[in-house]
Design an enzyme around this catalytic site. Structure first.
Site, PDB file in Angstrom:
ATOM      1  N   TYR A  25      43.383  47.131  23.027  1.00  0.00           N
ATOM      2  CA  TYR A  25      43.570  46.472  21.726  1.00  0.00           C
ATOM      3  C   TYR A  25      42.231  45.877  21.291  1.00  0.00           C
ATOM      4  CZ  TYR A  25      44.454  42.519  24.959  1.00  0.00           C
ATOM      5  OH  TYR A  25      44.381  41.601  25.968  1.00  0.00           O
ATOM      6  N   ASP A  76      48.837  28.779  35.812  1.00  0.00           N
ATOM      7  CA  ASP A  76      48.836  29.664  36.978  1.00  0.00           C
ATOM      8  C   ASP A  76      49.020  28.895  38.288  1.00  0.00           C
ATOM      9  OD1 ASP A  76      48.436  31.765  35.264  1.00  0.00           O
ATOM     10  OD2 ASP A  76      46.527  32.418  36.114  1.00  0.00           O
TER      11      ASP A  76
HETATM   12  C1  FAD Z   1      37.341  33.732  35.379  1.00  0.00           C
HETATM   13  C2  FAD Z   1      38.686  34.118  34.834  1.00  0.00           C
HETATM   14  C3  FAD Z   1      38.813  35.293  34.099  1.00  0.00           C
HETATM   15  C4  FAD Z   1      40.065  35.661  33.586  1.00  0.00           C
HETATM   16  N1  FAD Z   1      40.144  36.802  32.878  1.00  0.00           N
HETATM   17  C5  FAD Z   1      41.328  37.172  32.337  1.00  0.00           C
HETATM   18  C6  FAD Z   1      41.432  38.345  31.561  1.00  0.00           C
HETATM   19  O1  FAD Z   1      40.469  39.071  31.367  1.00  0.00           O
HETATM   20  N2  FAD Z   1      42.662  38.668  31.038  1.00  0.00           N
HETATM   21  C7  FAD Z   1      43.755  37.878  31.256  1.00  0.00           C
HETATM   22  O2  FAD Z   1      44.843  38.184  30.750  1.00  0.00           O
HETATM   23  N3  FAD Z   1      43.681  36.757  31.990  1.00  0.00           N
HETATM   24  C8  FAD Z   1      42.501  36.388  32.531  1.00  0.00           C
HETATM   25  N4  FAD Z   1      42.425  35.247  33.295  1.00  0.00           N
HETATM   26  C9  FAD Z   1      43.671  34.501  33.578  1.00  0.00           C
HETATM   27  C10 FAD Z   1      44.161  33.683  32.444  1.00  0.00           C
HETATM   28  O3  FAD Z   1      43.099  32.994  31.824  1.00  0.00           O
HETATM   29  C11 FAD Z   1      45.180  32.731  33.029  1.00  0.00           C
HETATM   30  O4  FAD Z   1      46.254  33.459  33.606  1.00  0.00           O
HETATM   31  C12 FAD Z   1      45.845  31.849  31.994  1.00  0.00           C
HETATM   32  O5  FAD Z   1      44.975  31.499  30.974  1.00  0.00           O
HETATM   33  C13 FAD Z   1      46.397  30.570  32.653  1.00  0.00           C
HETATM   34  O6  FAD Z   1      45.293  29.774  32.923  1.00  0.00           O
HETATM   35  P1  FAD Z   1      45.196  28.489  33.825  1.00  0.00           P
HETATM   36  O7  FAD Z   1      44.467  27.484  33.005  1.00  0.00           O
HETATM   37  O8  FAD Z   1      46.491  28.109  34.399  1.00  0.00           O
HETATM   38  O9  FAD Z   1      44.295  28.994  35.034  1.00  0.00           O
HETATM   39  P2  FAD Z   1      42.833  29.605  35.051  1.00  0.00           P
HETATM   40  O10 FAD Z   1      42.511  30.316  33.802  1.00  0.00           O
HETATM   41  O11 FAD Z   1      42.722  30.360  36.319  1.00  0.00           O
HETATM   42  O12 FAD Z   1      41.897  28.318  35.121  1.00  0.00           O
HETATM   43  C14 FAD Z   1      41.750  27.539  36.293  1.00  0.00           C
HETATM   44  C15 FAD Z   1      40.475  26.740  36.203  1.00  0.00           C
HETATM   45  O13 FAD Z   1      40.419  25.844  37.319  1.00  0.00           O
HETATM   46  C16 FAD Z   1      39.146  25.890  37.907  1.00  0.00           C
HETATM   47  N5  FAD Z   1      39.304  25.553  39.324  1.00  0.00           N
HETATM   48  C17 FAD Z   1      39.953  26.288  40.262  1.00  0.00           C
HETATM   49  N6  FAD Z   1      39.932  25.669  41.452  1.00  0.00           N
HETATM   50  C18 FAD Z   1      39.258  24.505  41.255  1.00  0.00           C
HETATM   51  C19 FAD Z   1      38.923  23.427  42.127  1.00  0.00           C
HETATM   52  N7  FAD Z   1      39.262  23.450  43.427  1.00  0.00           N
HETATM   53  N8  FAD Z   1      38.227  22.387  41.613  1.00  0.00           N
HETATM   54  C20 FAD Z   1      37.875  22.355  40.286  1.00  0.00           C
HETATM   55  N9  FAD Z   1      38.175  23.371  39.430  1.00  0.00           N
HETATM   56  C21 FAD Z   1      38.868  24.417  39.904  1.00  0.00           C
HETATM   57  C22 FAD Z   1      38.701  27.335  37.683  1.00  0.00           C
HETATM   58  O14 FAD Z   1      37.287  27.473  37.769  1.00  0.00           O
HETATM   59  C23 FAD Z   1      39.226  27.608  36.275  1.00  0.00           C
HETATM   60  O15 FAD Z   1      38.318  27.208  35.271  1.00  0.00           O
HETATM   61  C24 FAD Z   1      41.201  34.853  33.829  1.00  0.00           C
HETATM   62  C25 FAD Z   1      41.072  33.669  34.584  1.00  0.00           C
HETATM   63  C26 FAD Z   1      39.833  33.287  35.081  1.00  0.00           C
HETATM   64  C27 FAD Z   1      39.689  31.999  35.869  1.00  0.00           C
END
Ligand code: FAD
Length: 388
Positions: free
Chosen positions: A207, A285
């Protein structure tokens, strides 16, 4: 919540949205992020109406509209046959609901900017090693420091320390599928539509992003061997092209341009049993990693963020607010993750099921197109900002 000191661990979509929603209710919020920058990583993300409702309620509707591409249709095709198996026309049948494609980095930028404007303290290079969910909770940092707060929100993604503190070590299992992801220039004039090309044991989704200048590609292959579960692993593009060498037409033209694909192994994780203990809780997540087959990772994180702030804002105490948050979210997370788990095989059918299944899809698209588009209303029309 006025003045409640909250530490959010993780500056992903879930953490930033939670920080913004909590700050808007008067909390004193700090975000700790392990990386040295909130930077451009990742590829496309689909934001469905349930996620967009949260962005709108956070005051980011117009900015998000500018940063994203509105999806006009979802088109399923067979990898070898010309023409379409089925076309789901979102403009005609989804009513006022907006489905959008956005670069993950652009959505993160937009949220990070809003968080800073709101006065949230964002601290980079802050890696949390371990969390004690006591009262008050204690964060043990990798640099040896200890931090406490009135509430810790674990938005630390797939390998969450907060989840481990509340639920012990997880036991994800490899699904037997890997996914490559890449973005390439839109040399093929891909319109504002999501295209899915289905093949035995494989499928490819593409997309447009960034005003249609880029195309996002996700290519999924069934395979027996294990690949690390990481967002940052790269692969030789020759491996991706070899795995999809028998795809012609549009997929072949797009694959020819890929230079540095990411590769991730798809694992199944149970939804966390415990979303809060003491004054520690989970969002996104960290609570419920999902397979990409319903494109709900970012949307569910946005929903969580809103509901957490909403319930904490209403409850007479933090613990009661956290209990109400889990009660409102856990069953829905389970349902969405189960739907994603059961979706992949539908694209990967082999003979003899393949022909009849594609015929049924095609007939459904011709006879009841609105019904096909609206079959996931329970998911996409769920609006947490209206109390759902
Ligand atoms: C680098 C990356 C690339 C992604 N690329 C895609 C993609 O191309 N397509 C897609 O559909 N989804 C992608 N995702 C997943 C998607 O962004 C997530 O499934 C969704 O947005 C839910 O996000 P979240 O905030 O729960 O977790 P996440 O997006 O995983 O964010 C978690 C954050 O916590 C930080 N973190 C983790 N452990 C620690 C710690 N111990 N101490 C401090 N900070 C910490 C990480 O660096 C990250 O910034 C990606 C995630 C990441 C991290």
């Amino acid at each position: 919540m006025f003045g409640t000191r909250i530490i959010v661990v993780g500056a992903g979509i879930g953490g930033l949205a939670a920080a913004l929603a909590l700050k808007a209710r008067g909390a004193d919020v700090t975000v700790l992020e392990q990386a040295n920058a909130i930077e451009e990583v990742g590829a496309g993300i689909q934001v469905s109406p349930n996620g967009a409702a949260v962005l709108g309620a956070l005051g980011l509707g117009a900015d998000f509209e500018r940063a994203s591409v509105r999806g006009r249709a979802v088109v399923l095709s067979d990898y070898r046959r010309p023409g379409e198996v089925v076309r789901l026309d979102l403009m005609r049948h989804a009513g006022d609901q907006r489905y959008a494609f956005v670069h993950r980095a652009d959505l993160i930028d937009l949220l990070a900017e809003a968080v800073r404007r709101a006065g949230v303290n964002v601290r980079l290079l802050q890696k949390v090693d371990r969390i004690d969910p006591g009262s008050p909770p204690v964060l043990h940092m990798c640099n040896g420091a200890h931090l406490t707060a009135d509430l810790v929100v674990g938005a630390d993604g797939l390998h969450s320390r907060a989840r481990a503190a509340l639920n012990g070590a997880g036991k994800p299992f490899f699904t037997g599928q890997v996914a490559w992801r890449a973005t390439v220039p839109n040399m093929v004039n891909l319109p504002d539509e999501a295209h899915v090309f289905m093949a035995p044991g494989r499928h490819l989704v593409c997309y447009p992003l960034r005003g249609g200048s880029l195309v996002n590609l996700v290519a999924v292959q069934e395979r027996a061997d294990w690949t690390a579960e990481s967002w940052s692993q790269s692969d030789d593009p020759a491996n991706l092209r070899a795995a999809f060498a028998d795809f012609g037409g549009l997929p072949a033209a797009l694959l020819a341009q890929v230079s540095a694909p990411g590769l991730w192994g798809l694992f199944r994780h149970p939804v966390a049993e415990t979303w809060h203990r003491g004054r520690v809780t989970l969002v996104g997540d960290a609570a419920h990693p999902t397979l990409p087959f319903m494109a709900q990772g970012a949307n569910m994180a946005l929903e969580d963020a809103w509901v957490l702030a909403d319930e904490l804002g209403k409850a007479p105490g933090i613990e009661l607010g956290l209990a109400a948050y889990q009660a409102r979210r856990q069953a829905r997370a389970r349902r969405v993750i189960a739907a994603a788990n059961s979706n992949a095989w539908k694209y990967h059918l082999r003979s003899p099921l393949r022909g009849p299944a594609h015929l049924a899809l095609s007939l459904g698209g011709r006879l009841a197109p609105a019904r096909m588009v609206r079959q996931f209303d329970w998911l996409y029309r769920h609006d947490v900002t209206m109390g759902a």
